[in-house]
Structure formats: structure tokens, C-alpha cells
Scaffold this motif. Structure first.
Motif, PDB file in Angstrom:
ATOM      1  N   ASN A  50      26.030   4.335   7.472  1.00  0.00           N
ATOM      2  CA  ASN A  50      25.062   4.394   8.570  1.00  0.00           C
ATOM      3  C   ASN A  50      25.609   5.190   9.758  1.00  0.00           C
ATOM      4  N   GLU A  71      22.517   7.202   5.652  1.00  0.00           N
ATOM      5  CA  GLU A  71      21.313   7.002   6.459  1.00  0.00           C
ATOM      6  C   GLU A  71      21.658   7.295   7.917  1.00  0.00           C
ATOM      7  N   LYS A  73      19.631   7.224  10.608  1.00  0.00           N
ATOM      8  CA  LYS A  73      18.987   6.390  11.626  1.00  0.00           C
ATOM      9  C   LYS A  73      19.840   5.155  11.887  1.00  0.00           C
ATOM     10  N   TYR A  77      19.261  -2.270   8.930  1.00  0.00           N
ATOM     11  CA  TYR A  77      18.045  -2.435   8.134  1.00  0.00           C
ATOM     12  C   TYR A  77      17.516  -1.096   7.645  1.00  0.00           C
ATOM     13  N   ALA A  78      17.661  -0.055   8.455  1.00  0.00           N
ATOM     14  CA  ALA A  78      17.323   1.285   7.980  1.00  0.00           C
ATOM     15  C   ALA A  78      18.223   1.670   6.818  1.00  0.00           C
ATOM     16  N   ASN A  81      17.169  -0.223   3.686  1.00  0.00           N
ATOM     17  CA  ASN A  81      15.961   0.360   3.103  1.00  0.00           C
ATOM     18  C   ASN A  81      16.285   1.614   2.289  1.00  0.00           C
ATOM     19  N   THR A  82      17.235   2.402   2.763  1.00  0.00           N
ATOM     20  CA  THR A  82      17.656   3.581   1.998  1.00  0.00           C
ATOM     21  C   THR A  82      18.247   3.149   0.656  1.00  0.00           C
ATOM     22  N   THR A 180      12.562  -1.519  10.469  1.00  0.00           N
ATOM     23  CA  THR A 180      13.626  -0.671  11.019  1.00  0.00           C
ATOM     24  C   THR A 180      13.592  -0.594  12.537  1.00  0.00           C
ATOM     25  N   THR A 181      12.581  -1.187  13.157  1.00  0.00           N
ATOM     26  CA  THR A 181      12.542  -1.236  14.625  1.00  0.00           C
ATOM     27  C   THR A 181      13.505  -2.283  15.163  1.00  0.00           C
ATOM     28  N   LYS A 183      17.306  -4.038  15.218  1.00  0.00           N
ATOM     29  CA  LYS A 183      18.722  -3.886  14.877  1.00  0.00           C
ATOM     30  C   LYS A 183      19.371  -5.235  14.615  1.00  0.00           C
TER      31      LYS A 183
END
Length: 302
Positions: A50, A71, A73, A77-78, A81-82, A180-181, A183
Motif C-alpha cells: 500500500n 495499491e 490509494k 481497505y483499498a 479490495n485490490t 475505501t472511504t 481508513k
């Protein structure tokens, strides 16, 4: 569990997804334990970088069978998701780079998901691992006591912390990815969604991972800051902000009782008193961070 093994050419039964951000040493320990799982032959391991500034080349070379993704971003959580989007497994298993999975973690964790009426997710036990048997700092005693009450989270708050959470890939498709909004607190938001859309989750005590305690005030306050940020991301309005702050004003009764219950061989009463005072300091820090965010600050991952 022999019936869940398959030929090497088959798709993996389990995809283990680990986000990482500047945690190379502990990630190496985690990956070593994952490769020693009792059903390691049925799992693929996916690490999602990340945006680390540390050099990951050495650990990548050491663990050549791991799938390495990136990832950009910010936010775990982002990154998760990747990993989800790339996963090939029938079951998704989540843990963190600083976790220490027991040898049979995956075998125990997937068992309820292999039945005819699987839960929406499985949350396993998270055991706190201290730096030493006694002489713990107030911050470490507080972290040891408050820790990760996964059983309570699953049974009463309806989510499992992603340090130790498993679910069917089809459930993830139905419920949708992590938000993803956020953290922090994205595991709670997803778990509540899954509980509502699919059905109850299940706590499995035998599916265990270890997690090191935070031994210094700055380490604990990083977690407190993330919690405040997750709360703001989940409920951004002023009314919710003030209600949250008001709930933090009384002394933390549960933490105080849990600190008092620590084995006297590990901590004297003066040490426990210091930890209780530190516990209340974390409440005040939560209020401060939450108000700072309400006045325009940004939630962070650290």
C-alpha cells in the motif's frame, strides 16, 4: 480435513490477503507462518503493498511463491479490495502483516464455511503477545487488557476484525467490497452489511492468530487516532461527533476492570493504576482527535 485437499493444478481453495505498509520485518514472520499452515498446499498468499517506502525486494525474493500486488490509494481497505479482485480462492482469509497465525489457523477458520449452512463470515481469536512476561509499561498493560475482544465484536457488534476474518468469495461478491472511504472501521461496516444481507457471522476460538501489543504511548495513540478517524468517516455529522465525545467522558469501566484482572505476577497494583490512568488518557485523546477531524482534519492510516 483431507477432503479439502486437491491436486496442485486446481484453483486454490483459500486466498489469504495481507495489506502491508512499511512493515517488512514482521511481514516476513507472518509469511513464514502462513507457508507452514497445515493446509498450505490449498492456499495462495496475496500481499498488497500500500505504498511502502521500505525496500521490499529482500522479502519478495525470500517468498517467491507469494503473489505481490500494489495499491497506490492509501488505506488498508483499498489494498484489501485490490487483493479481493485478484483472488482465485473459493474462500477469502484476511490477516495483517504484524499477525502471527497459528499452524492450523486456516484449517480451523474455514471449517464452518465448508458446511451446508455457512455463516456470513468467521472471526477467529486474536491473542495479544507481549514483549516480556512482566514489567510491562502502562501503555502495554492497557493494550493487553483492551486488546482485540473478537468474540464480543462478532456476537454483539456483528463484525470481525480483519486481523483474523474469513468469508466465502461469493459472500464478498454479494455483499460488496470494503468501503475505501474509511481508513479505520471498514471491517465493522462490512461485517454489519454482511450480517444484514447474508446472515450472522460466527466466532471460532480455535482459529487463532497472535498480535504484538503496542508497548509505548505513541503506538497506542496511533491506534486511537485511527479509531477517531474511522468514527468520523462512518458518522461525519456534528450531532454524531458530540454524541461520540460525550460517550468518552466517563472513565473506561471495561478497560479498568480488565486491567485489574491481569495476573498479579505480570503487573503490580501500582503498575495497574498507571495503566488505568493511561486508559482514561486514551479517552481524552479520542475526544481531541475526533474534534480536530470535525474542524477539518483528515483521517489517516497511521
Amino acid at each position: 480435513m483431507d477432503d479439502i485437499r486437491a491436486d496442485a493444478g486446481h484453483a486454490p481453495l483459500i486466498s489469504v490477503i495481507i495489506p502491508v505498509y512499511n512493515d517488512t520485518a514482521r511481514l516476513s514472520l507472518c509469511l513464514g507462518l502462513l507457508q507452514a499452515q497445515t493446509i498450505a498446499d490449498r492456499a495462495e498468499i496475496i500481499v498488497v503493498d500500500n505504498g511502502s517506502t521500505e525496500d521490499l525486494s529482500a522479502v519478495k525474493s525470500r517468498f517467491g511463491t507469494v503473489r505481490w500486488l500494489h495499491e497506490a490509494k492509501p488505506g488498508s481497505y483499498a489494498a484489501r479490495n485490490t487483493g479481493i479482485n485478484a483472488a482465485c480462492g473459493h474462500i477469502l482469509a484476511f490477516t495483517d502483516s504484524d499477525c502471527l497465525p497459528a499452524p492450523d489457523w486456516l484449517e480451523q477458520g474455514i471449517a464452518p464455511l465448508m458446511g451446508d449452512n455457512p455463516p456470513s463470515f468467521v472471526g477467529g481469536a486474536i491473542d495479544l503477545v507481549t514483549t516480556r512476561p512482566s514489567g510491562l509499561s502502562p501503555a502495554e498493560l492497557f493494550d493487553l487488557a483492551s486488546g482485540f475482544p473478537q468474540h464480543r465484536f462478532v456476537e454483539h457488534v456483528h463484525f470481525a476484525m480483519t486481523a483474523n476474518m474469513l468469508t466465502l468469495a461469493n459472500t464478498m461478491k454479494w455483499v460488496g467490497p470494503f468501503a475505501t472511504t474509511m481508513k479505520s472501521g471498514g471491517d465493522r461496516e462490512w461485517g454489519n452489511r454482511a450480517w444484514s444481507m447474508v446472515g450472522p457471522g460466527r466466532y471460532v476460538d480455535a482459529a487463532r492468530v497472535g498480535h504484538p501489543t503496542r508497548s509505548s504511548p505513541p503506538e497506542v495513540l496511533k491506534r486511537v487516532r485511527r479509531v477517531a478517524g474511522g468514527e468520523r468517516d462512518r458518522k461525519p455529522g456534528w450531532r454524531d461527533c458530540l454524541a461520540f465525545c460525550a460517550r468518552q467522558l466517563p472513565p473506561p469501566r471495561r478497560a479498568i476492570l480488565d486491567i485489574a484482572a491481569i495476573n498479579p505476577a505480570r503487573a503490580s497494583w501500582p503498575a495497574k493504576a498507571g495503566a488505568m490512568l493511561f486508559a482514561y488518557r486514551t479517552r481524552l485523546a479520542l475526544i481531541r482527535y475526533r474534534l480536530e477531524l470535525q474542524f477539518g482534519g483528515e483521517s489517516t492510516r497511521s
